[in-house]
Design a protein around this motif. Structure first.
Motif, short mmCIF file in Angstrom:
data_model
loop_
_atom_site.label_atom_id
_atom_site.label_comp_id
_atom_site.label_asym_id
_atom_site.label_seq_id
_atom_site.Cartn_x
_atom_site.Cartn_y
_atom_site.Cartn_z
N GLU A 1 -5.19 -4.82 0.14
CA GLU A 1 -4.52 -6.01 -0.37
C GLU A 1 -3.38 -5.56 -1.28
O GLU A 1 -3.57 -4.68 -2.14
CB GLU A 1 -5.48 -6.91 -1.15
CG GLU A 1 -4.84 -8.18 -1.68
CD GLU A 1 -5.77 -9.04 -2.51
OE1 GLU A 1 -5.42 -10.21 -2.80
OE2 GLU A 1 -6.85 -8.54 -2.88
N ALA A 2 -2.21 -6.13 -1.09
CA ALA A 2 -1.04 -5.78 -1.92
C ALA A 2 -0.10 -6.97 -1.96
O ALA A 2 0.05 -7.70 -0.95
CB ALA A 2 -0.33 -4.55 -1.36
N GLY B 1 5.13 5.17 6.80
CA GLY B 1 4.31 5.74 5.75
C GLY B 1 5.12 6.64 4.82
O GLY B 1 6.28 6.98 5.09
N GLN B 2 4.52 7.03 3.75
CA GLN B 2 5.18 7.91 2.81
C GLN B 2 5.45 9.27 3.46
O GLN B 2 4.69 9.76 4.27
CB GLN B 2 4.31 8.10 1.56
CG GLN B 2 4.18 6.85 0.70
CD GLN B 2 3.32 7.06 -0.52
OE1 GLN B 2 2.54 8.00 -0.57
NE2 GLN B 2 3.49 6.19 -1.52
N GLY B 3 6.55 9.88 3.05
CA GLY B 3 6.91 11.19 3.60
C GLY B 3 7.52 11.11 4.97
O GLY B 3 7.56 12.11 5.70
N LEU C 1 2.23 -2.99 10.62
CA LEU C 1 1.48 -3.52 9.48
C LEU C 1 1.45 -5.03 9.58
O LEU C 1 2.50 -5.68 9.70
CB LEU C 1 2.10 -3.06 8.17
CG LEU C 1 1.30 -3.37 6.89
CD1 LEU C 1 1.53 -2.26 5.84
CD2 LEU C 1 1.64 -4.73 6.30
N THR C 2 0.25 -5.60 9.56
CA THR C 2 0.06 -7.04 9.65
C THR C 2 -0.45 -7.57 8.32
O THR C 2 -1.46 -7.08 7.80
CB THR C 2 -0.96 -7.39 10.75
OG1 THR C 2 -0.50 -6.86 12.00
CG2 THR C 2 -1.13 -8.89 10.88
N GLY D 1 0.84 -1.19 0.00
CA GLY D 1 0.00 0.00 0.00
C GLY D 1 0.87 1.24 0.00
O GLY D 1 1.75 1.41 -0.85
N ASP D 2 0.65 2.12 0.95
CA ASP D 2 1.45 3.35 1.09
C ASP D 2 2.54 3.21 2.13
O ASP D 2 3.07 4.23 2.62
CB ASP D 2 0.51 4.50 1.48
CG ASP D 2 -0.47 4.84 0.37
OD1 ASP D 2 -0.12 4.64 -0.81
OD2 ASP D 2 -1.60 5.28 0.69
#
Length: 594
Positions: free
Chosen positions: A88-89, A35-37, A44-45, A14-15
């Motif tokens: 989902e990724a 996260g981004q930035g 994250l699970t 995801g991000d």
């Protein structure tokens, strides 16, 4: 082809960039992610689906996962670990939650062994508030356990504990039901990976028997958690998880008084209302358990205070108690990371299948219905009853069914104020010291060295009330001072104040034999009662309203209550023993003569 979970570090889900793998189980892997930035780190699970969960089965799972994850993200409560994101990724469904470092109740108990009643209540208030909030938003926890309760200190290392509950919704999200099949006597207990959905220490009896995870199952798990906090260990233990789940169905939860005699009997009575094996009789919300404990502990605190005496106020020479119903029935180190994924390192995986691949497992006898009834009784307590006054029944039989048996001692006539004949016969220096006067507004009653201040009756709390005259009559004891095995209509022990619903049963303890018994209101409106011990091996039978039979949950013997408890199906050879009862004009049911 899916990347192995070990190779996901450095990948983007995801991000979020996965920085470190911090935990892995059969069902999930947990990472520290960013996260981004350069945002704050999160947890994250990813959830690991079995390789044969594909096609339509995978579609069903993903539909349910997205729906349940969406409901979790809507939960916004200070005592619930929030869900930030989901999706989902790389072929993995995932959840994003905050990275919270803190002690869990499980690790706390390893350090401290147990909680004081005061600390237990402080934690219980927060856990119950979180549960009731989630239940009101149609989210069931389903996997409540001590390792899912985070304890975070507020205001430094000496600050108060704040609770955060992790793991909401995972039981429903990951259950095999609706996705595939498990060939097992207890298929509802399994996850999509063929592992147990939750720790069997906390599982409710109705869930074992195929019932749904609902709010009442969470209340049962909460009751087990409270037992664990007060005693330092759960009520049932076993190295075999399926033996453990059967214990919840077939055995009564031990009394706190048996396990930890220093705990007040009143607390035990409050707790047992959350641990009823029949979910209909159980407290229906977590908040009601909090209210029960608060009332008990408030009265205990009040009773423990020294009385305030007004000068010149005469004190009654004889004060005793009655009960007044005031409510309607109704792994790890010190610092760990809360991981919402379900792991199963202590449970052997069983083979699961999706349509077309069913493996029959070794048969395990399954209980067909829920054995209900009284909880384990504690040792007898002693109450001294004044001589004068008329007996009056309690408003409910629940207290007698769930609390310690009480031995009633009637003093001999006074020879002098506060002196019995036996005391008068002693030399003065050997006579027991006189008791201090008791205030008109409060009284302390010592029961086996423990202050018993209040009890629950019928799902509510019964406060102690001071009265000038009368004696305590316990349900099931017709005359406190003169027990009899041949009760008359006036002295017969009360079994129940009301009839059970038609085609339903009420479990009780026979006041004459002290054996587990059952009162039945049959479909033809007839009332009958029987000894619950199966005549094969003594296992307690239960009533099946669908068949109208009494059934042994272990060997499935059946008895017909319409025909004097006759054996309908073996292996039992002898009928159940009937119990004589009498229905009174006010609708109450009393014990008949043997």
């Amino acid at each position: 082809m899916l990347l192995p979970v070990e190779d996901l570090v450095g990948q983007k889900i995801g991000d979020y960039h996965l920085k470190q793998l911090i935990g892995q189980g059969t069902l999930s892997a947990v990472y520290i992610a960013q996260g981004q930035g350069g945002e704050q780190q999160v947890m994250l699970t990813v959830f690991i689906l079995p390789s044969d969960c594909k096609g339509a089965a995978r579609e069903r799972f993903m539909t349910r996962f997205m729906r349940q994850a969406g409901a979790l993200r809507q939960l916004q409560h200070p005592y619930i670990v929030p869900t930030y994101d989901f999706g989902e990724a790389l072929g993995y469904p995932y959840l994003v939650t905050p990275l919270i470092e803190g002690e869990t109740v499980a690790s706390f108990l390893k350090r401290k062994e147990r909680c004081s009643p005061e600390l237990m209540l402080a934690l219980l208030r927060q856990i119950a508030e979180a549960l009731d909030y989630a239940h009101n938003n149609d989210v069931i926890h389903g996997t409540l356990k001590s390792s899912n309760i985070l304890l975070v200190r507020q205001g430094g290392p000496d600050g108060l504990y704040s609770v955060m509950v992790a793991g909401f919704g995972l039981a429903h999200m990951l259950e095999m039901n609706g996705i595939g099949q498990v060939a097992h006597q207890y298929p509802s207990l399994f996850s999509i990976a063929g592992t147990l959905l939750t720790n069997p220490i906390y599982i409710a009896p109705e869930v074992v028997l195929g019932g749904a995870f609902d709010a009442r199952a969470d209340v049962y798990a909460l009751g087990i958690l409270v037992f664990e906090m007060l005693c330092g260990h759960p009520p049932f233990t076993s190295t075999d998880p399926f033996e453990l789940v059967q214990k919840h169905v077939e055995e009564r939860i031990p009394s706190l008084q048996v396990v930890a005699p220093e705990i007040s009997p009143a607390l035990d009575i409050a707790l047992q209302r959350a641990l009823e094996r029949d979910p209909a009789l159980r407290l229906q919300s977590a908040g009601k358990l909090v209210s029960a404990f608060e009332r008990v502990m408030n009265v205990m605190e009040e009773a423990a205070r020294p009385p305030v005496q007004t000068p010149g106020t005469p004190l009654p020479m004889k004060i005793h108690l009655t009960l007044v119903n005031t409510l309607p029935p109704d792994d790890s180190s010190e610092n760990v990371v809360a991981m919402p994924g379900i792991t199963s390192s202590h449970i052997h995986k069983v083979s699961s299948s999706f349509p077309g691949n069913t493996l029959q497992l070794q048969s395990i006898p399954r209980a067909q219905s829920l054995p209900l009834g009284a909880n384990t009784q504690a040792p007898a307590s002693t109450i001294v009853i004044p001589e004068k006054g008329q007996s009056g029944p309690f408003p409910s039989t629940a207290w007698a069914r769930e609390s310690s048996p009480v031995q009633i001692i009637k003093p001999e006539p006074d020879l002098a104020a506060g002196t019995t004949s036996k005391q008068a016969a002693l030399p003065k220096e050997q006579q027991p010291s006189s008791r201090p006067d008791m205030g008109r507004r409060r009284v302390v009653m010592a029961v086996n060295g423990t202050i018993t201040a209040a009890v629950l009756a019928g799902g509510g709390f019964s406060l102690l009330k001071l009265v000038q005259n009368g004696t305590i009559q316990l349900p099931g004891i017709a005359n406190a001072s003169k027990p009899t095995n041949n009760p008359t209509a006036e002295t017969a022990p009360v079994i129940s104040r009301n009839k059970p619903a038609k085609n339903a049963a009420l479990n009780f303890t026979d006041p004459l034999t002290h054996k587990e018994s059952i009162l039945l209101h049959l479909p033809d409106d007839k009332l009958v009662a029987y000894d619950r011990a199966c005549t094969h091996e003594g296992v307690l039978v239960t009533y099946d309203p669908k068949t109208g039979k009494l059934v042994c949950p272990r060997h499935h013997a059946q008895f017909d209550p319409q025909r004097a408890g006759a054996v309908v199906k073996g292996p039992a050879q002898r009928p159940l023993k009937p119990i004589a009862i009498h229905v009174n004009g006010d609708g109450s049911i009393t014990r008949g003569a043997s």
